[in-house]
Design an enzyme around this catalytic site. Structure first.
Site, PDB file in Angstrom:
ATOM      1  N   ASP A 146      45.421  35.467  28.777  1.00  0.00           N
ATOM      2  CA  ASP A 146      46.399  36.542  29.007  1.00  0.00           C
ATOM      3  C   ASP A 146      46.080  37.739  28.107  1.00  0.00           C
ATOM      4  O   ASP A 146      45.989  38.878  28.576  1.00  0.00           O
ATOM      5  CB  ASP A 146      47.819  36.048  28.693  1.00  0.00           C
ATOM      6  CG  ASP A 146      48.178  34.791  29.460  1.00  0.00           C
ATOM      7  OD1 ASP A 146      48.174  34.846  30.694  1.00  0.00           O
ATOM      8  OD2 ASP A 146      48.434  33.754  28.824  1.00  0.00           O
ATOM      9  N   GLU A 156      40.029  32.285  33.197  1.00  0.00           N
ATOM     10  CA  GLU A 156      39.864  33.461  34.052  1.00  0.00           C
ATOM     11  C   GLU A 156      38.873  34.463  33.467  1.00  0.00           C
ATOM     12  O   GLU A 156      37.921  34.874  34.129  1.00  0.00           O
ATOM     13  CB  GLU A 156      41.233  34.131  34.266  1.00  0.00           C
ATOM     14  CG  GLU A 156      41.149  35.388  35.106  1.00  0.00           C
ATOM     15  CD  GLU A 156      42.475  35.808  35.726  1.00  0.00           C
ATOM     16  OE1 GLU A 156      43.331  34.936  35.996  1.00  0.00           O
ATOM     17  OE2 GLU A 156      42.651  37.015  35.941  1.00  0.00           O
TER      18      GLU A 156
HETATM   19  O1  TRH Z   1      41.696  30.875  27.064  1.00  0.00           O
HETATM   20  P1  TRH Z   1      41.659  30.634  28.523  1.00  0.00           P
HETATM   21  O2  TRH Z   1      41.764  29.253  28.929  1.00  0.00           O
HETATM   22  O3  TRH Z   1      42.782  31.482  29.217  1.00  0.00           O
HETATM   23  C1  TRH Z   1      43.604  30.963  30.236  1.00  0.00           C
HETATM   24  C2  TRH Z   1      43.247  31.395  31.582  1.00  0.00           C
HETATM   25  O4  TRH Z   1      43.215  32.786  31.661  1.00  0.00           O
HETATM   26  C3  TRH Z   1      44.230  30.842  32.575  1.00  0.00           C
HETATM   27  O5  TRH Z   1      43.940  31.300  33.875  1.00  0.00           O
HETATM   28  C4  TRH Z   1      45.602  31.285  32.174  1.00  0.00           C
HETATM   29  O6  TRH Z   1      46.520  30.723  33.041  1.00  0.00           O
HETATM   30  C5  TRH Z   1      45.851  30.820  30.788  1.00  0.00           C
HETATM   31  O7  TRH Z   1      44.877  31.368  29.934  1.00  0.00           O
HETATM   32  C6  TRH Z   1      47.189  31.226  30.324  1.00  0.00           C
HETATM   33  O8  TRH Z   1      40.252  31.182  29.080  1.00  0.00           O
HETATM   34  P2  TRH Z   1      39.758  32.665  29.431  1.00  0.00           P
HETATM   35  O9  TRH Z   1      40.552  33.231  30.532  1.00  0.00           O
HETATM   36  O10 TRH Z   1      38.317  32.557  29.612  1.00  0.00           O
HETATM   37  O11 TRH Z   1      40.022  33.509  28.116  1.00  0.00           O
HETATM   38  C7  TRH Z   1      39.278  33.350  26.954  1.00  0.00           C
HETATM   39  C8  TRH Z   1      39.130  34.686  26.236  1.00  0.00           C
HETATM   40  O12 TRH Z   1      38.663  34.479  24.929  1.00  0.00           O
HETATM   41  C9  TRH Z   1      38.129  35.600  26.900  1.00  0.00           C
HETATM   42  O13 TRH Z   1      38.627  36.925  26.865  1.00  0.00           O
HETATM   43  C10 TRH Z   1      36.893  35.498  26.012  1.00  0.00           C
HETATM   44  C11 TRH Z   1      37.530  35.303  24.678  1.00  0.00           C
HETATM   45  N1  TRH Z   1      36.709  34.669  23.643  1.00  0.00           N
HETATM   46  C12 TRH Z   1      36.344  35.410  22.540  1.00  0.00           C
HETATM   47  O14 TRH Z   1      36.679  36.601  22.453  1.00  0.00           O
HETATM   48  N2  TRH Z   1      35.619  34.813  21.559  1.00  0.00           N
HETATM   49  C13 TRH Z   1      35.206  33.524  21.622  1.00  0.00           C
HETATM   50  O15 TRH Z   1      34.527  33.039  20.671  1.00  0.00           O
HETATM   51  C14 TRH Z   1      35.586  32.769  22.778  1.00  0.00           C
HETATM   52  C15 TRH Z   1      35.139  31.349  22.908  1.00  0.00           C
HETATM   53  C16 TRH Z   1      36.333  33.366  23.759  1.00  0.00           C
END
Ligand code: TRH
Length: 356
Positions: free
Chosen positions: A17, A252
């Site tokens: 989010d 996402e």
């Molecule tokens: O963290 P998530 O599982 O987020 C989820 C999904 O969006 C899901 O659809 C939603 O319903 C839920 O949240 C509430 O995975 P996502 O979407 O990949 O988000 C991870 C974010 O973290 C992405 O912007 C990349 C960032 N990130 C970093 O900035 N640094 C890191 O080291 C890592 C591993 C990720």
């Protein structure tokens, strides 16, 4: 006067989010030159993604975005011209009441799905039950007729420096298939270097290793070299993706970035109640595997299924590994197809400016 825009983000769990809202806020400020306020209830989640954001502050300006803590007791502020509620979070009642009476565009930015119905629902208005206000559904998506996907003009996905090993990044939820995959890599003939994201991936790898695996640590088992990453700023996470041959992503935002990075990837979908995620996974695979040779399409489907709890991951890995050269080539064609939909921030800006 620049267009004013309020984005509301309630962090349900994890990072997606905050990750999506931050990218959108930054892009609208930088590329559309809008005056963007991001109201977020969990500033700490944002501070991890963008070092420089202070989790203790209620208000701060960074990268051209005004970041405001979204307290339950909402201050009396004049609503912006464009109001974006992310993922159906509920706007403060006082704010909604103040929106009545002048020309404003109210957007509900929805979750990403590849399902067929999305294009039919994208952009449709939904009248408020008691106030003279219309909210428009805005759906990200992979195909024409949707809002497209977030991609900044200055996105940097890094470069793959040639090396003898298969370079992998690992970002996942709790995943029962992970130990068997790590065993397969360790026992295989091919050297694999796996960079393990902080949080759940790192903890699960530490359990499998049976030893401490703190950020910065390295470990080796057979053909598998493991490196524990610290939590990376979002821009560095993007660069990690382009530097790998294969990225394991989830949810996402990382899922979308892996596609823009033009690399092969494996997706662990966010699990939903009553298996609602299974239809979403299927819908995505139908689009993504179209145009692949049948054998490679089957290998990708088999591996995504096993990685999401449905099948033998070690057996699925062998076929998937065989399909990686084709999947790596396919990644570019796929990303070009996505780019044909434009990017979500541009599409959103156009949509709003036509209605203001
Ligand atoms: O963290 P998530 O599982 O987020 C989820 C999904 O969006 C899901 O659809 C939603 O319903 C839920 O949240 C509430 O995975 P996502 O979407 O990949 O988000 C991870 C974010 O973290 C992405 O912007 C990349 C960032 N990130 C970093 O900035 N640094 C890191 O080291 C890592 C591993 C990720």
């Amino acid at each position: 006067m620049p267009i004013s825009c309020d984005i509301f983000c309630s962090v349900v769990d994890n990072l997606g989010d905050a990750g999506v809202c931050w990218r959108l806020a930054r892009q609208l400020a930088r590329e559309q030159r809008w005056a963007v306020r991001l109201w977020i209830d969990d500033v700490a989640a944002l501070a991890g993604l963008r070092p420089g954001i202070d989790a203790a502050l209620d208000a701060q300006a960074i990268d051209g975005v005004e970041v405001r803590r979204w307290h339950k007791a909402f201050p009396e502020v004049a609503p912006a011209q464009i109001v974006i509620e992310a993922f159906a979070c509920e706007l403060p009642a006082s704010y909604v009441a103040a929106m009545v009476g002048s020309s404003r565009v109210w957007i509900n930015l929805e979750y990403l799905s590849a399902e067929d119905w999305v294009a039919g629902c994208h952009g449709i208005p939904s009248p408020h039950p008691s106030l003279p206000l219309n909210k428009h559904f805005f759906f990200p998506g992979f195909v024409a007729g949707t809002g497209g996907l977030i991609r900044e003009q200055d996105a940097d996905f890094g470069v793959r420096r040639p090396g003898p090993a298969l370079a992998v990044s690992l970002f996942c939820y709790e995943n029962p298939a992970l130990p068997a995959l790590l065993e397969a890599w360790a026992a295989g003939a091919e050297p694999v270097v796996c960079q393990v994201a902080d949080g759940l991936p790192r903890q699960q790898v530490a359990d499998w290793l049976g030893e401490a695996f703190a950020p910065g640590n390295a470990a080796r088992r057979g053909s598998l070299a493991l490196r524990a990453l610290p939590f990376l700023p979002q821009t560095e996470y993007d660069r990690l993706l382009g530097g790998c041959d294969l990225n394991f992503v989830r949810g996402e935002d990382s899922f979308v970035r892996a596609q823009w990075a033009q690399r092969a990837f494996a997706w662990q979908i966010y699990p939903q109640s009553e298996g609602a995620h299974e239809a979403k996974l299927e819908a995505f695979l139908n689009l993504y595997t179209a145009g692949l040779r049948e054998e490679t399409a089957r290998a990708a489907r088999g591996f995504f299924a096993a990685w999401n709890g449905n099948g033998d991951v070690a057996a699925a890995w062998r076929s998937f590994r065989g399909g990686l050269p084709e999947l790596s080539n396919h990644a570019e064609t796929w990303a070009n197809g996505l780019a044909a939909q434009g990017n979500l921030a541009d599409n959103l800006a156009k949509f709003c400016l036509q209605r203001i």
